[in-house]
Design an enzyme around this catalytic site. Structure first.
Site, PDB file in Angstrom:
ATOM      1  N   HIS A 242      29.472  25.541  91.344  1.00 30.27           N
ATOM      2  CA  HIS A 242      29.347  26.117  90.017  1.00 30.27           C
ATOM      3  C   HIS A 242      28.002  26.814  89.805  1.00 30.27           C
ATOM      4  CE1 HIS A 242      32.943  23.832  88.935  1.00 30.27           C
ATOM      5  NE2 HIS A 242      32.986  24.542  87.822  1.00 30.27           N
ATOM      6  N   ASP A 263      32.404  17.345  85.372  1.00 36.87           N
ATOM      7  CA  ASP A 263      33.458  18.243  84.894  1.00 36.87           C
ATOM      8  C   ASP A 263      34.716  18.030  85.738  1.00 36.87           C
ATOM      9  OD1 ASP A 263      34.657  20.135  83.278  1.00 36.87           O
ATOM     10  OD2 ASP A 263      33.642  21.862  84.146  1.00 36.87           O
ATOM     11  N   ALA A 297      37.651  26.212  87.957  1.00 42.77           N
ATOM     12  CA  ALA A 297      38.323  25.535  86.841  1.00 42.77           C
ATOM     13  C   ALA A 297      38.020  24.049  86.915  1.00 42.77           C
ATOM     14  CB  ALA A 297      39.831  25.790  86.893  1.00 42.77           C
TER      15      ALA A 297
END
Length: 377
Positions: A242, A263, A297
């Site tokens: 990320h 996450d 995602a």
């Protein structure tokens, strides 16, 4: 009350530094003392349990499913050293959010056996900017105090992600702070000035720093620049996908209490394949999760891997531990968690030399570990 305590010996990280010694505990820590018999270099490492403030799922289960999803997620992440967490929602229509919160309410009220303590809810959606959704579904709403109060009555909201540039959001921040909710800036198309205004209004953090927000252009600085210039706290996803490692290092220098989150999605701990992220279909492949478009995602990160990644970036182990335990505890004002000291909850992770968990305790309960999964999430 029984005076029989469990005990662990090794290299223990205390708030004042490392000691070679023994920790005695039941549900809470009783004593921590030096022990000359404990070997130094090859002793087991004993850290505070990890605290993850941004968790969507695990083991094929998504928080938005409601029901017992929260218990499945709490048990799965506990095996990786997470001893407390926030169940995190996605943008959705209000009935779906209510269903998710109703499922979380029971897990928050009573910790599932073998699972991490659910400290409350991170409401990541739906009060976001539709132009910075990332993998979030498009069901955004403009926040109102009455709506947040109604959701908070179902399950306690500890953190709320908001795009402050959306009309009426900035003015709402002081009231949310008055409810005891930490307002985080995220999924935002706002400018640097919007970020500063939100912080001045009472916002306290940034959601997955750099992802889902405007950046650091030196002529047109955005939310990430506001975080680097002004934030005391911000969350970051240290899966090394990320955010590029050099940028993580820059954030570590700029933000005193930058802390790691996973996450994590329903694909965490699962083989490659197709999974749910709220109403979105996502695909796990090569250690990451993406939409069909190829956009990231969420993640399949676990907190023990986050620790190893931070250490791999050059952080010493105590600093890495603080960013996964003490700082997130401080952020929520959970002063009896995130540290190993007498009177604190016995939330403990024991690591081998390779920094893999060999034992985890949540409020004194020994968590059954699946070693193969723990080492290969």
């Amino acid at each position: 009350m029984s005076n029989v305590f469990n005990s662990l010996s090794g290299r223990i990280l205390t708030p004042s530094g490392w000691i070679n010694g023994t920790i005695a505990f039941d549900q809470r820590i009783h004593t921590i003392g030096h022990d000359a018999a404990v070997a130094g270099n090859r002793a087991l490492t004993i850290l505070p349990g990890f605290i993850d403030l941004h968790v969507h799922g695990a083991a094929g289960t998504d928080i938005m499913e409601g029901g017992d999803a929260g218990a499945v997620v709490a048990r799965t992440h506990a095996r990786h050293g997470t001893t407390s967490l926030l169940g995190t929602t996605l943008t959705a229509r209000e009935p779906a959010i209510r269903r998710a919160l109703e499922g979380l309410a029971g897990v928050i009220a009573a910790r599932p056996a073998g699972g991490a303590r659910m400290l409350g809810v991170h409401l990541e959606g739906p009060f976001l900017n539709i132009h910075r959704l990332g993998a979030q579904p498009p069901d955004v709403m403009v926040a109102s105090l009455a709506q947040v109060q109604a959701l908070n009555a179902i399950a306690p909201i500890r953190v709320l992600t908001m795009a402050p540039e959306v009309p009426d959001h900035l003015e709402l921040i002081p009231a949310l702070r008055g409810m005891g909710i930490r307002v985080q800036i995220g999924h935002s198309a706002g400018t640097y000035d919007d970020g500063v205004a939100a912080l001045n209004a009472g916002a306290t953090g940034f959601t997955h720093l750099f992802n889902g927000m405007t950046g650091t252009d030196h002529h047109a600085p955005g939310m990430a620049a506001a975080a680097l210039a002004h934030a005391e706290y911000a969350e970051i996803i240290p899966d090394l996908q990320h955010v590029q490692p050099g940028v993580i290092r820059a954030a570590l220098r700029a933000i005193p209490r930058l802390y790691g989150v996973t996450d994590a999605t329903s694909a965490t701990g699962m083989p490659d394949g197709e999974y749910a992220l709220g109403t979105q279909r996502v695909f796990k492949c090569q250690g990451c999760v993406r939409l069909a478009t190829g956009s990231l995602a969420g993640s399949v990160l676990t907190m023990d891997q986050a620790l190893r990644n931070f250490v791999g970036l050059g952080l010493d182990l105590a600093d890495a531990s603080n960013r996964l335990s003490r700082y997130p505890a401080d952020y929520l004002d959970e002063m009896e968690r995130g540290r190993l000291q007498p009177g604190a909850w016995a939330d403990i992770v024991v690591l081998d030399e390779a920094l893999h968990p060999v034992a985890v305790y949540v409020e004194g309960e020994a968590i059954p570990l699946n070693n193969a999964e723990t080492q290969n999430p």
